[in-house]
Scaffold this motif. Sequence first.
Motif, PDB file in Angstrom:
ATOM      1  N   GLN A  79       0.840  -1.214   0.000  1.00 12.66           N
ATOM      2  CA  GLN A  79       0.000   0.000   0.000  1.00 12.66           C
ATOM      3  C   GLN A  79       0.870   1.256   0.000  1.00 12.66           C
ATOM      4  OE1 GLN A  79      -3.191  -0.971  -0.955  1.00 12.66           O
ATOM      5  NE2 GLN A  79      -4.026   0.362   0.628  1.00 12.66           N
ATOM      6  N   LYS A  80       2.096   1.157  -0.499  1.00  8.78           N
ATOM      7  CA  LYS A  80       3.023   2.286  -0.447  1.00  8.78           C
ATOM      8  C   LYS A  80       3.625   2.578  -1.810  1.00  8.78           C
ATOM      9  CE  LYS A  80       4.112   1.319   4.339  1.00  8.78           C
ATOM     10  NZ  LYS A  80       5.129   0.947   5.306  1.00  8.78           N
ATOM     11  N   LYS A 104      -4.281   4.680   2.368  1.00  7.74           N
ATOM     12  CA  LYS A 104      -5.144   4.306   3.485  1.00  7.74           C
ATOM     13  C   LYS A 104      -5.755   2.942   3.173  1.00  7.74           C
ATOM     14  CE  LYS A 104      -6.409   9.138   3.953  1.00  7.74           C
ATOM     15  NZ  LYS A 104      -7.483  10.098   3.704  1.00  7.74           N
ATOM     16  N   PRO A 105      -6.197   2.200   4.202  1.00 11.40           N
ATOM     17  CA  PRO A 105      -6.790   0.878   3.957  1.00 11.40           C
ATOM     18  C   PRO A 105      -7.960   0.903   2.961  1.00 11.40           C
ATOM     19  CG  PRO A 105      -6.392   1.186   6.287  1.00 11.40           C
ATOM     20  CD  PRO A 105      -6.101   2.498   5.611  1.00 11.40           C
ATOM     21  N   GLU A 106      -8.708   1.992   2.938  1.00  3.16           N
ATOM     22  CA  GLU A 106      -9.863   2.071   2.030  1.00  3.16           C
ATOM     23  C   GLU A 106      -9.474   2.507   0.616  1.00  3.16           C
ATOM     24  OE1 GLU A 106      -9.637   6.044   4.230  1.00  3.16           O
ATOM     25  OE2 GLU A 106      -9.422   3.946   4.786  1.00  3.16           O
ATOM     26  N   GLN A 107      -8.207   2.803   0.397  1.00  2.33           N
ATOM     27  CA  GLN A 107      -7.742   3.219  -0.925  1.00  2.33           C
ATOM     28  C   GLN A 107      -7.112   2.040  -1.660  1.00  2.33           C
ATOM     29  OE1 GLN A 107      -5.101   6.378   0.318  1.00  2.33           O
ATOM     30  NE2 GLN A 107      -6.591   7.928  -0.306  1.00  2.33           N
ATOM     31  N   GLU A 159     -10.749   5.528  -4.314  1.00  2.00           N
ATOM     32  CA  GLU A 159     -11.280   5.574  -2.955  1.00  2.00           C
ATOM     33  C   GLU A 159     -12.791   5.653  -3.069  1.00  2.00           C
ATOM     34  OE1 GLU A 159     -10.917   8.025   1.241  1.00  2.00           O
ATOM     35  OE2 GLU A 159      -9.563   8.503  -0.382  1.00  2.00           O
TER      36      GLU A 159
END
Length: 135
Positions: free
Chosen positions: A87-88, A109-112, A126
Amino acid sequence: DNKQEVNNFLQEFLSLNLYKDTISVAPDNKKLAYLNNNELAVFWIENQEFEPIRKKSDSQLVVRFSTPIAGFFWTKDSEHLVYSAGQKIFVTELDQRGGVNSFEVLALKPEQKLVFLKNKEIFIEEGKQIFSVKF
């Protein structure tokens, strides 16, 4: 003609059946980056006369992760690679004298969800929206 030489070399490189998941020629047409799941590496198509000196056909492992690298692109100076793992989003300099110079520039972010990296842009989803970050 340098561009024709690069194209010929790229065809020869592809015929070797090495890292074929993703290959990208640098903006300076002197090297190419190749991605194979969790490794990102660079192969020099021409000699590099400035420090660090590189010879044609030298290669360098840029990064290796335990998770797949989702995509990458060159910066316009042909000396850095922008890529995504997990996620980076990271930027890594090719000059590794003194150690690897790598920076995390964005943590999703977790939701992205990373949609894709293309043409010096990162597209992120998102919810029902997609937005981009330009480099």
